[in-house]
Design a protein around this motif. Structure first.
Motif, PDB file in Angstrom:
ATOM      1  N   ARG A   1       0.830  -1.213   0.000  1.00 38.47           N
ATOM      2  CA  ARG A   1       0.000   0.000   0.000  1.00 38.47           C
ATOM      3  C   ARG A   1       0.863   1.262   0.000  1.00 38.47           C
ATOM      4  NH1 ARG A   1      -3.734  -0.955   5.099  1.00 38.47           N
ATOM      5  NH2 ARG A   1      -4.284   1.228   4.632  1.00 38.47           N
ATOM      6  N   GLU A   2       2.166   1.087  -0.137  1.00 41.55           N
ATOM      7  CA  GLU A   2       3.134   2.189  -0.192  1.00 41.55           C
ATOM      8  C   GLU A   2       3.177   3.002   1.104  1.00 41.55           C
ATOM      9  OE1 GLU A   2       2.424   4.459  -3.727  1.00 41.55           O
ATOM     10  OE2 GLU A   2       3.154   2.859  -5.047  1.00 41.55           O
ATOM     11  N   ILE A   3       2.895   2.300   2.198  1.00 39.39           N
ATOM     12  CA  ILE A   3       3.114   2.884   3.530  1.00 39.39           C
ATOM     13  C   ILE A   3       4.465   2.358   3.985  1.00 39.39           C
ATOM     14  CG2 ILE A   3       2.265   3.075   5.899  1.00 39.39           C
ATOM     15  CD1 ILE A   3      -0.533   2.499   4.826  1.00 39.39           C
ATOM     16  N   SER A   4       5.506   3.106   3.686  1.00 42.45           N
ATOM     17  CA  SER A   4       6.866   2.598   3.899  1.00 42.45           C
ATOM     18  C   SER A   4       7.628   3.334   4.990  1.00 42.45           C
ATOM     19  CB  SER A   4       7.660   2.692   2.589  1.00 42.45           C
ATOM     20  OG  SER A   4       7.729   4.039   2.145  1.00 42.45           O
ATOM     21  N   GLY A   5       7.083   4.440   5.507  1.00 38.55           N
ATOM     22  CA  GLY A   5       7.750   5.206   6.552  1.00 38.55           C
ATOM     23  C   GLY A   5       7.492   4.630   7.931  1.00 38.55           C
ATOM     24  N   PRO A   6       8.048   5.258   8.976  1.00 32.96           N
ATOM     25  CA  PRO A   6       7.879   4.757  10.342  1.00 32.96           C
ATOM     26  C   PRO A   6       6.423   4.632  10.774  1.00 32.96           C
ATOM     27  CG  PRO A   6       9.637   6.382  10.263  1.00 32.96           C
ATOM     28  CD  PRO A   6       8.982   6.418   8.919  1.00 32.96           C
ATOM     29  N   GLU A   7       5.522   5.382  10.135  1.00 34.36           N
ATOM     30  CA  GLU A   7       4.111   5.259  10.510  1.00 34.36           C
ATOM     31  C   GLU A   7       3.565   3.861  10.230  1.00 34.36           C
ATOM     32  OE1 GLU A   7       4.138   6.586   6.182  1.00 34.36           O
ATOM     33  OE2 GLU A   7       5.317   6.966   8.012  1.00 34.36           O
ATOM     34  N   GLY A   8       4.244   3.115   9.347  1.00 34.58           N
ATOM     35  CA  GLY A   8       3.819   1.749   9.072  1.00 34.58           C
ATOM     36  C   GLY A   8       4.132   0.781  10.200  1.00 34.58           C
ATOM     37  N   HIS A   9       5.052   1.158  11.061  1.00 38.87           N
ATOM     38  CA  HIS A   9       5.469   0.253  12.145  1.00 38.87           C
ATOM     39  C   HIS A   9       4.316  -0.067  13.099  1.00 38.87           C
ATOM     40  CE1 HIS A   9       8.117  -1.726  14.976  1.00 38.87           C
ATOM     41  NE2 HIS A   9       7.731  -0.898  15.923  1.00 38.87           N
ATOM     42  N   PRO A  10       3.638   0.925  13.691  1.00 41.50           N
ATOM     43  CA  PRO A  10       2.530   0.570  14.587  1.00 41.50           C
ATOM     44  C   PRO A  10       1.341  -0.038  13.840  1.00 41.50           C
ATOM     45  CG  PRO A  10       2.631   2.943  14.293  1.00 41.50           C
ATOM     46  CD  PRO A  10       3.878   2.385  13.678  1.00 41.50           C
ATOM     47  N   LEU A  11       1.158   0.347  12.569  1.00 45.66           N
ATOM     48  CA  LEU A  11       0.046  -0.217  11.809  1.00 45.66           C
ATOM     49  C   LEU A  11       0.232  -1.710  11.563  1.00 45.66           C
ATOM     50  CD1 LEU A  11      -0.459   2.636   9.174  1.00 45.66           C
ATOM     51  CD2 LEU A  11      -1.884   2.143  11.180  1.00 45.66           C
ATOM     52  N   SER A  12       1.475  -2.150  11.492  1.00 46.58           N
ATOM     53  CA  SER A  12       1.744  -3.571  11.255  1.00 46.58           C
ATOM     54  C   SER A  12       1.820  -4.376  12.547  1.00 46.58           C
ATOM     55  CB  SER A  12       3.057  -3.729  10.479  1.00 46.58           C
ATOM     56  OG  SER A  12       4.170  -3.327  11.270  1.00 46.58           O
ATOM     57  N   ARG A  13       1.735  -3.692  13.687  1.00 46.92           N
ATOM     58  CA  ARG A  13       1.806  -4.378  14.977  1.00 46.92           C
ATOM     59  C   ARG A  13       0.685  -3.863  15.875  1.00 46.92           C
ATOM     60  NH1 ARG A  13       7.683  -5.665  14.125  1.00 46.92           N
ATOM     61  NH2 ARG A  13       7.769  -7.168  15.833  1.00 46.92           N
ATOM     62  N   PRO A  14      -0.587  -4.017  15.468  1.00 47.02           N
ATOM     63  CA  PRO A  14      -1.704  -3.511  16.271  1.00 47.02           C
ATOM     64  C   PRO A  14      -1.822  -4.273  17.590  1.00 47.02           C
ATOM     65  CG  PRO A  14      -2.526  -4.909  14.510  1.00 47.02           C
ATOM     66  CD  PRO A  14      -1.048  -4.725  14.258  1.00 47.02           C
ATOM     67  N   PRO A  15      -2.534  -3.718  18.549  1.00 44.49           N
ATOM     68  CA  PRO A  15      -2.667  -4.376  19.853  1.00 44.49           C
ATOM     69  C   PRO A  15      -3.160  -5.814  19.771  1.00 44.49           C
ATOM     70  CG  PRO A  15      -3.449  -2.116  19.992  1.00 44.49           C
ATOM     71  CD  PRO A  15      -3.158  -2.366  18.547  1.00 44.49           C
ATOM     72  N   ALA A  16      -3.999  -6.118  18.791  1.00 43.94           N
ATOM     73  CA  ALA A  16      -4.556  -7.477  18.704  1.00 43.94           C
ATOM     74  C   ALA A  16      -3.484  -8.536  18.532  1.00 43.94           C
ATOM     75  CB  ALA A  16      -5.564  -7.562  17.554  1.00 43.94           C
ATOM     76  N   VAL A  17      -2.379  -8.222  17.808  1.00 46.07           N
ATOM     77  CA  VAL A  17      -1.348  -9.246  17.605  1.00 46.07           C
ATOM     78  C   VAL A  17      -0.581  -9.498  18.900  1.00 46.07           C
ATOM     79  CG1 VAL A  17      -1.145  -8.553  15.176  1.00 46.07           C
ATOM     80  CG2 VAL A  17       0.544  -7.734  16.814  1.00 46.07           C
ATOM     81  N   GLU A  18      -0.496  -8.489  19.755  1.00 46.82           N
ATOM     82  CA  GLU A  18       0.132  -8.680  21.063  1.00 46.82           C
ATOM     83  C   GLU A  18      -0.798  -9.444  21.988  1.00 46.82           C
ATOM     84  OE1 GLU A  18       1.777  -6.098  24.879  1.00 46.82           O
ATOM     85  OE2 GLU A  18       1.596  -5.104  22.928  1.00 46.82           O
ATOM     86  N   GLY A  19      -2.087  -9.083  21.943  1.00 41.27           N
ATOM     87  CA  GLY A  19      -3.061  -9.767  22.784  1.00 41.27           C
ATOM     88  C   GLY A  19      -3.157 -11.249  22.465  1.00 41.27           C
ATOM     89  N   GLU A  20      -3.156 -11.582  21.165  1.00 44.35           N
ATOM     90  CA  GLU A  20      -3.238 -12.993  20.761  1.00 44.35           C
ATOM     91  C   GLU A  20      -2.056 -13.777  21.287  1.00 44.35           C
ATOM     92  OE1 GLU A  20      -2.452 -16.632  18.885  1.00 44.35           O
ATOM     93  OE2 GLU A  20      -1.171 -14.884  18.570  1.00 44.35           O
ATOM     94  N   ALA A  21      -0.862 -13.240  21.094  1.00 44.58           N
ATOM     95  CA  ALA A  21       0.335 -13.956  21.517  1.00 44.58           C
ATOM     96  C   ALA A  21       0.394 -14.098  23.034  1.00 44.58           C
ATOM     97  CB  ALA A  21       1.576 -13.236  20.998  1.00 44.58           C
ATOM     98  N   THR A  22      -0.027 -13.080  23.752  1.00 45.27           N
ATOM     99  CA  THR A  22      -0.045 -13.164  25.213  1.00 45.27           C
ATOM    100  C   THR A  22      -0.988 -14.265  25.664  1.00 45.27           C
ATOM    101  OG1 THR A  22       0.427 -10.796  25.377  1.00 45.27           O
ATOM    102  CG2 THR A  22      -0.425 -11.876  27.339  1.00 45.27           C
ATOM    103  N   ASN A  23      -2.179 -14.313  25.069  1.00 43.21           N
ATOM    104  CA  ASN A  23      -3.134 -15.373  25.405  1.00 43.21           C
ATOM    105  C   ASN A  23      -2.556 -16.757  25.100  1.00 43.21           C
ATOM    106  OD1 ASN A  23      -5.969 -14.554  26.348  1.00 43.21           O
ATOM    107  ND2 ASN A  23      -5.574 -13.034  24.768  1.00 43.21           N
ATOM    108  N   ARG A  24      -1.873 -16.873  23.962  1.00 50.56           N
ATOM    109  CA  ARG A  24      -1.314 -18.174  23.566  1.00 50.56           C
ATOM    110  C   ARG A  24      -0.204 -18.612  24.523  1.00 50.56           C
ATOM    111  NH1 ARG A  24       2.281 -18.627  18.932  1.00 50.56           N
ATOM    112  NH2 ARG A  24       1.452 -16.559  18.403  1.00 50.56           N
TER     113      ARG A  24
END
Length: 480
Positions: free
Chosen positions: A201-224
């Protein structure tokens, strides 16, 4: 090493506060009480109107870390020296084996690097793959080297990510050995997929970092991770909890009686995700760390977690990369080396944002910056306590002293400060490490190589010792 008398302060431990002097000699606290007399030749520190607390323990640092094609700016000397300036007298760093490298081999490399440390240190060792050699090395590390915690990265696909088989086998081995598994909880498969989608989607700057690591991916891994630990009946420690979803998973498990522990970073408690939207690439990139900084509502959740006891420790994930190193990711945020500093500022930031706001009492501050880490990682009561017999690792704290945090005045070798411009009230005036005054009102006296490696006993060592003692007792005849 001369004796030190800290006179006229209020000793603040995790359980209580008392007006008392503190006498140290031979690197150990010898006496705590009122009206203590300084021995001949002793150094006297006037703590009138100040607090005397256990030196801080940062259970999550990365000194001299080779990562993403480069090495952090702070090595074990400069990083621990910066910590001493901020009142932190002990760190627990991470040994990071390379691809298919034996953990014991990597551990020996880190031990050599750490010989220059100015403060005491211990290690967690990362388990990034599984095999008979890893199984064997874990036993050696626990029984012979005093390593009683192992790190598992659930992120960083195609690099250091541990798959579920590795988690299961390592968790079980840790249970056998009386060690604590710890996890970096992010779903690495989802992060990798989202990163590729951002780039398409041509989101290549630092703003892409939090977009690619939303809270849900942390929550899932913590639960697992919690579910795996629950099935195996092993305690688990979740590092750098950054979002409400992860905190909620920990709180649910603890309410159900599971032994789950959580860590909050000073940065996640006070810095929000607006930094990633800075028009200045260097500023935005400097904030790239994983998990990323979150919207402000997650900060409030983390503070509630600390207050409620669902999160037990505070740390920094100190991992300093300079602007030139971060610039490698210009045009592709996935290549920006992940990491921020903070070992020098942690205690002042948490006091200012925690104690000064009424979120934490001074005793709770001591618990979340020192005592709890000492207890969870088997360093207590040698660390995390001001009492006779404890190590003479102390910080004299001026609750009314102020300082504006800035890269211009920090001792860390990083060239950016995520707390830049923040004025804090509550700062260390003196730090004592190993019975030596190593920081005094801005004068840093850190000594290369003065730090000691801390071997930690396995968590089942006491139980095993009691069992051996019981087996040696002669049976007692019972008369009827």
């Amino acid at each position: 090493m001369s004796a030190i008398l800290i006179r006229g302060g209020t000793v603040v431990n995790g359980d209580r506060s008392v007006r008392a002097d503190v006498l140290c000699d031979g690197g150990v606290v010898r006496a705590v009480g009122e009206g203590l007399t300084a021995p001949a030749g002793a150094e006297v520190v006037d703590a009138g109107g100040q607090l005397v607390m256990p030196g801080g323990i940062d259970p999550h640092t990365h000194m001299q870390l080779p990562f993403m094609g480069t090495v952090t700016m702070d090595d074990f000397f400069t990083g621990t020296a910066a910590g001493l300036a901020g009142g932190t007298t002990t760190i627990i760093d991470f040994v990071m084996p390379g691809a298919r490298q034996r953990p014991l081999e990597a551990y020996r490399t880190w031990r050599e690097w750490a010989e220059k440390s100015a403060a005491d240190y211990a290690f967690h060792v990362a388990i990034t793959w599984w095999g008979d050699a890893v199984h064997e090395d874990m036993g050696t590390l626990v029984r012979e080297e005093g390593v009683t915690s192992f790190k598992h990265f659930m992120a960083y696909k195609n690099a250091i990510m541990a798959d579920d088989e590795t988690l299961v086998r390592s968790f079980r081995r840790a249970l056998e050995l009386g060690a604590m598994p710890t996890v970096h909880a992010e779903n690495g498969e989802l992060v990798f997929l989202l990163q590729q989608e951002m780039l398409v989607r041509e989101i290549s700057g630092p703003e892409g970092h939090p977009l690619s690591r939303p809270p849900a991916v942390e929550g899932e891994a913590t639960n697992r991770a919690i579910a795996i630990a629950g099935v195996l009946n092993v305690p688990v420690y979740v590092v750098h909890v950054s979002c409400a979803e992860s905190l909620e998973a920990i709180a649910r498990a603890r309410a159900a009686g599971q032994r789950v522990y959580g860590e909050a970073l000073a940065g996640h408690l006070v810095v929000d995700d607006s930094a990633y939207r800075s028009p200045d690439f260097a500023t935005a990139a400097a904030h790239v760390m994983s998990p990323p900084f979150r919207p402000k509502e997650h900060q409030e959740a983390l503070w509630r977690g600390l207050q409620a006891g669902h999160l037990q420790t505070t740390a920094t994930d100190h991992c300093t990369f300079c602007a030139g190193q971060k610039a490698v990711g210009r045009g592709d945020f996935t290549k920006i080396p992940n990491g921020c500093g903070g070992v020098e500022e942690r205690m002042a930031v948490i006091w200012d944002a925690g104690v000064n706001t009424g979120r934490l009492t001074p005793n709770e501050f001591v618990r979340v910056t020192s005592t709890n880490a000492a207890q969870l990682f088997n360093l207590y009561p040698r660390k995390g306590l001001v009492a006779p017999g404890a190590d003479a690792d102390l910080v004299v704290w001026d609750p009314e002293g102020t300082k504006t945090l800035s890269v211009k005045t920090q001792f860390s070798k990083g060239d950016f400060n995520v707390f830049e411009g923040r004025t804090v009230r509550g700062v260390p005036t003196h730090t004592v490490s190993g019975g030596r005054v190593v920081f005094a009102r801005g004068d840093l006296r850190a000594e290369r190589g003065a730090g000691r490696y801390l071997k930690r006993p396995a968590f089942n060592a006491v139980t095993e010792a009691l069992g051996r003692a019981a087996s040696r007792r002669a049976p007692v005849a019972v008369k009827r």
